[in-house]
Design a protein around this motif. Sequence first.
Motif, PDB file in Angstrom:
ATOM      1  N   PHE A 147       0.844  -1.195   0.000  1.00 55.19           N
ATOM      2  CA  PHE A 147       0.000   0.000   0.000  1.00 55.19           C
ATOM      3  C   PHE A 147       0.881   1.247   0.000  1.00 55.19           C
ATOM      4  O   PHE A 147       2.085   1.197   0.276  1.00 55.19           O
ATOM      5  CB  PHE A 147      -0.910   0.016   1.229  1.00 55.19           C
ATOM      6  N   THR A 148       0.266   2.361  -0.356  1.00 55.76           N
ATOM      7  CA  THR A 148       0.936   3.664  -0.274  1.00 55.76           C
ATOM      8  C   THR A 148       0.139   4.547   0.674  1.00 55.76           C
ATOM      9  O   THR A 148      -1.097   4.444   0.748  1.00 55.76           O
ATOM     10  CB  THR A 148       1.027   4.340  -1.652  1.00 55.76           C
ATOM     11  N   ALA A 149       0.839   5.411   1.403  1.00 54.07           N
ATOM     12  CA  ALA A 149       0.174   6.271   2.380  1.00 54.07           C
ATOM     13  C   ALA A 149       0.783   7.667   2.357  1.00 54.07           C
ATOM     14  O   ALA A 149       2.005   7.813   2.217  1.00 54.07           O
ATOM     15  CB  ALA A 149       0.287   5.663   3.770  1.00 54.07           C
ATOM     16  N   HIS A 150      -0.069   8.655   2.504  1.00 57.26           N
ATOM     17  CA  HIS A 150       0.389  10.038   2.524  1.00 57.26           C
ATOM     18  C   HIS A 150      -0.393  10.804   3.589  1.00 57.26           C
ATOM     19  O   HIS A 150      -1.620  10.714   3.639  1.00 57.26           O
ATOM     20  CB  HIS A 150       0.169  10.706   1.164  1.00 57.26           C
ATOM     21  N   PRO A 151       0.304  11.543   4.450  1.00 56.37           N
ATOM     22  CA  PRO A 151      -0.388  12.344   5.470  1.00 56.37           C
ATOM     23  C   PRO A 151      -1.308  13.371   4.824  1.00 56.37           C
ATOM     24  O   PRO A 151      -1.027  13.870   3.732  1.00 56.37           O
ATOM     25  CB  PRO A 151       0.758  13.025   6.226  1.00 56.37           C
ATOM     26  N   VAL A 152      -2.404  13.684   5.507  1.00 61.21           N
ATOM     27  CA  VAL A 152      -3.324  14.709   5.030  1.00 61.21           C
ATOM     28  C   VAL A 152      -3.385  15.825   6.069  1.00 61.21           C
ATOM     29  O   VAL A 152      -3.187  15.610   7.262  1.00 61.21           O
ATOM     30  CB  VAL A 152      -4.738  14.137   4.784  1.00 61.21           C
ATOM     31  N   ASP A 153      -3.632  17.033   5.599  1.00 65.94           N
ATOM     32  CA  ASP A 153      -3.766  18.169   6.501  1.00 65.94           C
ATOM     33  C   ASP A 153      -5.089  18.051   7.259  1.00 65.94           C
ATOM     34  O   ASP A 153      -6.146  17.818   6.660  1.00 65.94           O
ATOM     35  CB  ASP A 153      -3.741  19.480   5.719  1.00 65.94           C
ATOM     36  N   THR A 154      -5.021  18.224   8.567  1.00 66.48           N
ATOM     37  CA  THR A 154      -6.217  18.110   9.389  1.00 66.48           C
ATOM     38  C   THR A 154      -6.295  19.269  10.373  1.00 66.48           C
ATOM     39  O   THR A 154      -5.289  19.916  10.686  1.00 66.48           O
ATOM     40  CB  THR A 154      -6.221  16.791  10.190  1.00 66.48           C
ATOM     41  N   MET A 155      -7.487  19.508  10.872  1.00 63.90           N
ATOM     42  CA  MET A 155      -7.675  20.560  11.862  1.00 63.90           C
ATOM     43  C   MET A 155      -7.059  20.162  13.200  1.00 63.90           C
ATOM     44  O   MET A 155      -6.449  20.989  13.887  1.00 63.90           O
ATOM     45  CB  MET A 155      -9.179  20.838  12.039  1.00 63.90           C
ATOM     46  N   ASP A 156      -7.211  18.888  13.559  1.00 56.53           N
ATOM     47  CA  ASP A 156      -6.697  18.380  14.833  1.00 56.53           C
ATOM     48  C   ASP A 156      -5.270  17.880  14.647  1.00 56.53           C
ATOM     49  O   ASP A 156      -5.053  16.784  14.130  1.00 56.53           O
ATOM     50  CB  ASP A 156      -7.606  17.259  15.339  1.00 56.53           C
ATOM     51  N   LEU A 157      -4.312  18.656  15.096  1.00 55.35           N
ATOM     52  CA  LEU A 157      -2.909  18.286  14.915  1.00 55.35           C
ATOM     53  C   LEU A 157      -2.441  17.244  15.910  1.00 55.35           C
ATOM     54  O   LEU A 157      -1.330  16.724  15.786  1.00 55.35           O
ATOM     55  CB  LEU A 157      -2.031  19.537  15.022  1.00 55.35           C
ATOM     56  N   THR A 158      -3.269  16.928  16.900  1.00 56.52           N
ATOM     57  CA  THR A 158      -2.881  15.917  17.878  1.00 56.52           C
ATOM     58  C   THR A 158      -3.198  14.504  17.404  1.00 56.52           C
ATOM     59  O   THR A 158      -2.839  13.535  18.072  1.00 56.52           O
ATOM     60  CB  THR A 158      -3.578  16.154  19.227  1.00 56.52           C
TER      61      THR A 158
END
Length: 313
Positions: A147-158
């Motif tokens: 699989f491939t994975a990429h972080p996404v921008d989110t409101m909750d940084l925790t």
Amino acid sequence: MSEERELLRETVAALVDKHAPAAAVREAMASERGYDESLWTLLCEQVGAAALVVPEELGGAGGELADAAVVLEELAKALVPTPLLGSTLAELALLAADEPDTGALEGLAEGTKIGAVVFDESYVVNGDIADVVVAADGTKLSRWTTFTAHPVDTMDLTRRLSTVQCRDATDIGADPGLADTAAILIAAEQIGAASRCLDLTVDYTKDRVQFGRPIGSFQALKHRMADLYVAVQSARAVVNDAISEPSATSAALARVAASEAFTKVAAEAVQMHGGIAITWEHDIQLYFKRAHASAQLLGPPREHLRRLESEVF
């Protein structure tokens, strides 16, 4: 709560107090992997946090879902970023497989491997750091071997989320209802965070002085904080029932109750803290963001309400 479970809670709380103050939480959420790896090691070695739901014969602690819920709730009080939620769900997925992967389970239980369960490919908890990935679609489980994975921008940084795409997978068994289990564990997190958010607000109103008096002494604020306390404790009772007797119905009830309580507490916390609450330097904004983000994770409250309505009408 049993004596053993209370001891577990106290042990986790002590580790959080010592190793996860607000500054450490901010440093962890900004790190490359999104969590404090040294704290994760302590949680795994001293508490056995990653081994709680794995049977002893497979290298685990032989605990129950309630044990994992206690740890997740305690960590959520300080918004401590860890891979525990994703790894716990991955363990439960592998345990439900027709032929459990003992090697993977042992690695997850030790904390040396990180797990993730895919319910929605666009938002996967632990997705970009996972070694073991299982998808659950409500009917079957499939192990994603490539699989491939990429972080996404989110409101909750925790809580880091990622988009994960499968390249190769193998069906491993029937889905035991992992989405409902995830809902219950997230609800436990929400209750922990809501209770701490309320505590911080009460403490602030005792210290903040206006018109020569602490603002917490004003009757209007006393009533509002009393209402918040009732909301949190009522939601806690619903969540505890779901943990004791997991089902699709109890999971939906827990998510609705916990989401509403946490969102209400966070909103009132911002109001009572005033302008400082929306500054980056203050922690209340982190609780506000977690409240709204967690309410939408794995389906917003309205979806759970529709599930409940379908059982009535």
